[in-house]
Design a protein around this motif. Sequence first.
Motif, short mmCIF file in Angstrom:
data_model
loop_
_atom_site.label_atom_id
_atom_site.label_comp_id
_atom_site.label_asym_id
_atom_site.label_seq_id
_atom_site.Cartn_x
_atom_site.Cartn_y
_atom_site.Cartn_z
N ASP A 274 0.83 -1.21 0.00
CA ASP A 274 0.00 0.00 0.00
C ASP A 274 0.87 1.25 0.00
N MET B 63 0.62 5.15 0.98
CA MET B 63 -0.21 5.91 1.91
C MET B 63 0.21 7.37 1.99
N LYS C 171 -5.08 5.51 2.28
CA LYS C 171 -4.53 4.77 1.14
C LYS C 171 -4.64 5.60 -0.14
#
Length: 187
Positions: free
Chosen positions: A108, A110, A115
Amino acid sequence: MMQLDVHTKFLGKKIKYFDTISSTQEYVRNEKVEEGEIVFAERQTAGIGTHQRKWYTGKNDNLAFSFVLFPNCDIKKLDLLTTVIAESLVQAVRELYLITLQIKKPNDVMYKNKKMGGILTESIIEGNIAKKIFIGIGFNVNQEEFPGNLGDIATSLKKEFQADFSREDILSRFLEIFEDAYLDLIR
């Protein structure tokens, strides 16, 4: 239509562009796609995230693309592949816009605990040799509104910085950075 000015050996030299598709990842898994050819969608109706979660793609605002690699190397060499992809995306945004994003390992991207992007990697392995790696990336660039409760957990560059960003520049620079890192991994 996406036009890239990309300086790579093979990544992104060809682009298969879709206005709407169910999933770029499904497409690269099930259709004949050349190594490094980008399958890009303005909108996905059934985008796939990790653990088969749905990935929302806003129309004409974001990056939603997949590609396949044929590494033909020991799978152990690719242990850090997903992290290397995330690092390449973060580096591209930092170089282009002086914005520092974070990585929630392994997949992910971020910003302030929301996100902004996700990476999906899937592989076909024979013995311990990685034959094919399918890579799907979703990255929120210019989307301002997110449906339902996604606004609480997702964000985009535009939402955070109130400016328009070039999807083409981000994608091109990502491909250049990632190709170099990938070729180092499989050596």
